[in-house]
Design a protein around this motif. Structure first.
Motif, PDB file in Angstrom:
ATOM      1  N   ASP A 198      29.809  63.082  41.368  1.00  0.00           N
ATOM      2  CA  ASP A 198      29.118  64.317  41.738  1.00  0.00           C
ATOM      3  C   ASP A 198      28.837  64.395  43.233  1.00  0.00           C
ATOM      4  N   ASN A 199      29.405  63.491  43.993  1.00  0.00           N
ATOM      5  CA  ASN A 199      29.178  63.483  45.442  1.00  0.00           C
ATOM      6  C   ASN A 199      30.496  63.193  46.145  1.00  0.00           C
ATOM      7  N   SER A 200      31.521  63.927  45.739  1.00  0.00           N
ATOM      8  CA  SER A 200      32.851  63.646  46.262  1.00  0.00           C
ATOM      9  C   SER A 200      33.662  64.930  46.376  1.00  0.00           C
ATOM     10  N   TYR A 201      34.279  65.081  47.519  1.00  0.00           N
ATOM     11  CA  TYR A 201      35.191  66.193  47.790  1.00  0.00           C
ATOM     12  C   TYR A 201      36.596  65.638  47.601  1.00  0.00           C
ATOM     13  N   ASP A 202      37.278  66.034  46.527  1.00  0.00           N
ATOM     14  CA  ASP A 202      38.517  65.364  46.152  1.00  0.00           C
ATOM     15  C   ASP A 202      39.515  66.353  45.564  1.00  0.00           C
ATOM     16  N   SER A 203      40.467  65.855  44.761  1.00  0.00           N
ATOM     17  CA  SER A 203      41.539  66.715  44.258  1.00  0.00           C
ATOM     18  C   SER A 203      41.036  67.824  43.339  1.00  0.00           C
ATOM     19  N   ARG A 204      39.832  67.706  42.813  1.00  0.00           N
ATOM     20  CA  ARG A 204      39.268  68.803  42.035  1.00  0.00           C
ATOM     21  C   ARG A 204      39.029  70.023  42.912  1.00  0.00           C
ATOM     22  N   HIS A 205      39.002  69.816  44.227  1.00  0.00           N
ATOM     23  CA  HIS A 205      38.705  70.889  45.162  1.00  0.00           C
ATOM     24  C   HIS A 205      39.887  71.237  46.048  1.00  0.00           C
ATOM     25  N   PHE A 206      40.652  70.220  46.507  1.00  0.00           N
ATOM     26  CA  PHE A 206      41.764  70.530  47.410  1.00  0.00           C
ATOM     27  C   PHE A 206      43.122  70.256  46.791  1.00  0.00           C
ATOM     28  N   GLY A 207      43.178  69.843  45.526  1.00  0.00           N
ATOM     29  CA  GLY A 207      44.446  69.674  44.844  1.00  0.00           C
ATOM     30  C   GLY A 207      45.084  68.311  45.082  1.00  0.00           C
ATOM     31  N   PRO A 208      46.296  68.112  44.584  1.00  0.00           N
ATOM     32  CA  PRO A 208      46.996  66.834  44.753  1.00  0.00           C
ATOM     33  C   PRO A 208      47.279  66.519  46.213  1.00  0.00           C
ATOM     34  N   VAL A 209      47.493  65.237  46.485  1.00  0.00           N
ATOM     35  CA  VAL A 209      47.745  64.753  47.845  1.00  0.00           C
ATOM     36  C   VAL A 209      49.198  64.293  47.946  1.00  0.00           C
ATOM     37  N   PRO A 210      49.978  64.805  48.886  1.00  0.00           N
ATOM     38  CA  PRO A 210      51.360  64.328  49.057  1.00  0.00           C
ATOM     39  C   PRO A 210      51.372  62.849  49.439  1.00  0.00           C
ATOM     40  N   VAL A 211      52.318  62.089  48.900  1.00  0.00           N
ATOM     41  CA  VAL A 211      52.351  60.648  49.164  1.00  0.00           C
ATOM     42  C   VAL A 211      52.578  60.356  50.642  1.00  0.00           C
ATOM     43  N   GLU A 212      53.233  61.282  51.366  1.00  0.00           N
ATOM     44  CA  GLU A 212      53.441  61.026  52.787  1.00  0.00           C
ATOM     45  C   GLU A 212      52.151  61.127  53.585  1.00  0.00           C
ATOM     46  N   ALA A 213      51.088  61.671  52.957  1.00  0.00           N
ATOM     47  CA  ALA A 213      49.792  61.736  53.643  1.00  0.00           C
ATOM     48  C   ALA A 213      48.988  60.450  53.472  1.00  0.00           C
ATOM     49  N   ILE A 214      49.460  59.527  52.614  1.00  0.00           N
ATOM     50  CA  ILE A 214      48.742  58.269  52.391  1.00  0.00           C
ATOM     51  C   ILE A 214      48.948  57.352  53.592  1.00  0.00           C
ATOM     52  N   GLU A 215      47.846  56.882  54.172  1.00  0.00           N
ATOM     53  CA  GLU A 215      47.938  56.024  55.359  1.00  0.00           C
ATOM     54  C   GLU A 215      47.751  54.558  55.042  1.00  0.00           C
ATOM     55  N   GLY A 216      47.168  54.228  53.921  1.00  0.00           N
ATOM     56  CA  GLY A 216      46.993  52.818  53.594  1.00  0.00           C
ATOM     57  C   GLY A 216      46.259  52.638  52.285  1.00  0.00           C
ATOM     58  N   ILE A 217      46.341  51.401  51.780  1.00  0.00           N
ATOM     59  CA  ILE A 217      45.659  51.020  50.541  1.00  0.00           C
ATOM     60  C   ILE A 217      44.513  50.088  50.905  1.00  0.00           C
ATOM     61  N   ALA A 218      43.293  50.463  50.540  1.00  0.00           N
ATOM     62  CA  ALA A 218      42.125  49.650  50.869  1.00  0.00           C
ATOM     63  C   ALA A 218      42.250  48.285  50.211  1.00  0.00           C
ATOM     64  N   ALA A 219      41.982  47.231  50.994  1.00  0.00           N
ATOM     65  CA  ALA A 219      42.214  45.875  50.496  1.00  0.00           C
ATOM     66  C   ALA A 219      40.938  45.056  50.373  1.00  0.00           C
ATOM     67  N   VAL A 220      40.127  45.004  51.432  1.00  0.00           N
ATOM     68  CA  VAL A 220      38.987  44.079  51.423  1.00  0.00           C
ATOM     69  C   VAL A 220      37.894  44.588  52.346  1.00  0.00           C
ATOM     70  N   ILE A 221      36.640  44.314  51.977  1.00  0.00           N
ATOM     71  CA  ILE A 221      35.493  44.590  52.838  1.00  0.00           C
ATOM     72  C   ILE A 221      35.298  43.361  53.721  1.00  0.00           C
ATOM     73  N   TYR A 222      35.454  43.516  55.030  1.00  0.00           N
ATOM     74  CA  TYR A 222      35.330  42.348  55.908  1.00  0.00           C
ATOM     75  C   TYR A 222      33.979  42.293  56.613  1.00  0.00           C
ATOM     76  N   PHE A 223      33.222  43.385  56.558  1.00  0.00           N
ATOM     77  CA  PHE A 223      31.902  43.414  57.190  1.00  0.00           C
ATOM     78  C   PHE A 223      31.144  44.574  56.598  1.00  0.00           C
ATOM     79  N   SER A 224      29.807  44.463  56.534  1.00  0.00           N
ATOM     80  CA  SER A 224      29.011  45.554  55.970  1.00  0.00           C
ATOM     81  C   SER A 224      27.603  45.499  56.542  1.00  0.00           C
ATOM     82  N   ILE A 225      27.066  46.662  56.905  1.00  0.00           N
ATOM     83  CA  ILE A 225      25.684  46.745  57.359  1.00  0.00           C
ATOM     84  C   ILE A 225      24.993  47.873  56.611  1.00  0.00           C
ATOM     85  N   ASP A 226      23.688  47.707  56.366  1.00  0.00           N
ATOM     86  CA  ASP A 226      22.953  48.736  55.645  1.00  0.00           C
ATOM     87  C   ASP A 226      22.380  49.762  56.628  1.00  0.00           C
ATOM     88  N   THR A 227      21.561  50.695  56.106  1.00  0.00           N
ATOM     89  CA  THR A 227      21.043  51.770  56.949  1.00  0.00           C
ATOM     90  C   THR A 227      20.075  51.274  58.004  1.00  0.00           C
TER      91      THR A 227
END
Length: 508
Positions: A465-494
């Motif tokens: 309920d907090n995402s702007y995705d294909s329900r709103h802008f439709g399918p994504v062409p595969v040529e628009a994919i820039e990468g596959i998320a692999a690992v969290i290497y660092f994280s900080i909170d607010t």
């Protein structure tokens, strides 16, 4: 009811090298891990060099710096703050061209300081949750360091942001957060021993225990004529699998004729590690070309500004994204970074739910792919995300093929994959350039029944309920994919505190 996060767009890491003055004033406290993983961070885009900068650190030293006495190194480790997770020691003579001023981004000329001659070594300790200490040994005075860090007087002391600057009784200057000013009980014996071993090989080294205590990732980084980073996670195969995947991507890029990757070597180190080596470039053009080639073909670093994919990835997470032919490799269940179909200048991060030829149906009963219900199981009735204002969610687990991943919905809401309310128009990202776009595509109706075109994917956010995705802008062409998320290497909170328990988590 929570609505679409207007700050959802993704941005690349863009800290330059040399590090900008604001980061230097903080001693890069919020980017500590990035500084330690300098090779990966530099090459993957978190510290990419711009043409004309001192990207090449100069010629490699003809002889390695003499290691400091063992007793000196052990004393430093024995006085480290409580809960120390990282130890580092840098001898300027061990750096190529001894250019420590350029590395940390200090404007030494403005302060009338010869940094290379005034510093004999720098010793750094970082502790949980966000304590940092740097002992700068040599002839620098408090006034010198205050000028370099652009500090201000505060009650008889100098302060640079959250850091205080004081004189050491044995000579030198200490820059630290208040809780790390006094000598502590010391780092654990194993971490201190690893630093001792690393410094016996190089005058510039760092060691760290990253991630949760029960699955710590061990890091050792050294500098000679190359920068080498070794990662291992005893008892886990994640690191060696990552090494194999990165090595494959590097080999593929070289076969495809990608130039600039010659100084880089990545190898898996079974059963639980990887090694990354970067030869110090003496040619400025190559020093610029290598980071660009790595970011284009192998791996790139991004930071997460919004909660649209919580709890899989959360605001403040810094991720490595694999760039090796992502359009060909990405499949159902993968978390991807892609250019917006409405505005290619914008990047989003979402999960692939369906691929070309699939039929996607979403209604009050949940999510169906090709007529088959995607299983969802309620696993937590009142899940709270830290830093999210205490809003309770229902935590569900969705299963797509062999992938199982978390999905958030408001308490008492419909099934996890039912469409939520229409989002407002997305606002400007924190560092976005150009005008903010208007909302693109029609708002989702009470139900969705869509056929995914060939050569496209259908994406949803895990925070449904907090995402702007294909329900709103439709399918994504595969040529628009820039990468596959692999690992969290660092994280900080607010609050700017390191989230150690998220470091090293694979994105699944």
């Amino acid at each position: 009811m929570r609505t679409f996060d207007a700050e959802e767009r993704w941005s690349r890491e863009a800290s330059p090298t040399p590090i900008e003055a604001p980061c230097a004033r903080r001693l890069c406290g919020s980017s500590m891990l990035a500084s330690v993983l300098a090779a990966v961070h530099l090459l993957a885009g978190c510290a990419g060099s711009a043409p004309g900068s001192s990207a090449a650190l100069g010629p490699a030293p003809t002889t390695p710096a003499e290691p400091h006495p063992v007793e000196d190194r052990r004393t430093f480790a024995e006085r480290a703050p409580a809960r120390t997770r990282l130890l580092a020691q840098i001898d300027p003579k061990a750096l190529p061209a001894g250019n420590i001023g350029a590395v940390v981004g200090w404007d030494a000329e403005r302060c009338g300081v010869d940094v290379e001659k005034s510093i004999s070594r720098v010793q750094i300790a970082v502790a949980e949750p966000a304590e940092i200490r740097a002992d700068i040994l040599g002839s620098l005075t408090i006034e010198d360091v205050g000028c370099l860090l652009e500090a201000e007087p505060d009650g008889g002391r100098l302060r640079a942001g959250p850091l205080e600057i004081v004189a050491l009784p044995r000579g030198g200057v200490r820059v630290a957060t208040p809780r790390a000013l006094a000598d502590g009980p010391g780092a654990n014996v194993a971490l201190a021993r690893r630093l001792d071993q690393a410094l016996s090989r190089s005058g510039a080294a760092a060691v760290a225990d990253l991630g949760p205590a029960d699955a710590a990732i061990e890091l050792v980084a050294t500098v000679t004529d190359h920068l080498e980073a070794r990662l291992s996670s005893p008892g886990r195969s994640d690191a060696s699998l990552a090494g194999a995947r990165l090595a494959e991507a590097l080999a593929t890029a070289r076969q495809d004729g990608a130039a600039g990757l010659e100084p880089l070597e990545i190898v898996a180190a079974p059963p639980d590690g990887l090694v990354m080596r970067v030869k110090i470039a003496t040619d400025a053009a190559l020093a610029v070309a290598t980071p660009l080639a790595v970011r284009r073909h192998v791996i790139e670093s991004f930071k997460v500004p919004s909660g649209s994919m919580s709890p899989t990835v959360m605001p403040g997470d810094h991720l490595f994204v694999l760039k090796d032919r992502p359009g060909e490799r990405a499949g159902r269940g993968d978390v991807i970074v892609f250019r917006s179909p409405a505005d290619p200048r914008q990047r989003f991060i979402k999960r692939i739910i369906a691929t070309g030829g699939d039929r996607v149906q979403i209604d009050a009963g949940g999510l169906r792919i090709n007529g088959r219900q995607v299983p969802s199981e309620l696993v937590g009735a009142e899940h709270v995300i830290p830093g999210d204002g205490g809003h309770p969610y229902e935590l569900w687990q969705e299963t797509l093929g062999e992938r199982r991943y978390p999905v958030l919905r408001p308490p008492g809401g419909p099934a996890p994959s039912a469409p939520g309310p229409a989002p407002s128009a997305p606002g400007p990202a924190p560092s976005a350039s150009g005008p903010a776009p208007s909302a693109s595509g029609p708002a989702p109706s009470a139900s969705i029944d869509a056929k995914v075109p060939r050569g496209s994917v259908y994406v949803l956010g895990d925070n449904r309920d907090n995402s702007y995705d294909s329900r709103h802008f439709g399918p994504v062409p595969v040529e628009a994919i820039e990468g596959i998320a692999a690992v969290i290497y660092f994280s900080i909170d607010t609050n700017g505190l390191s989230r150690w328990d998220r470091i090293g988590l694979p994105v699944r």
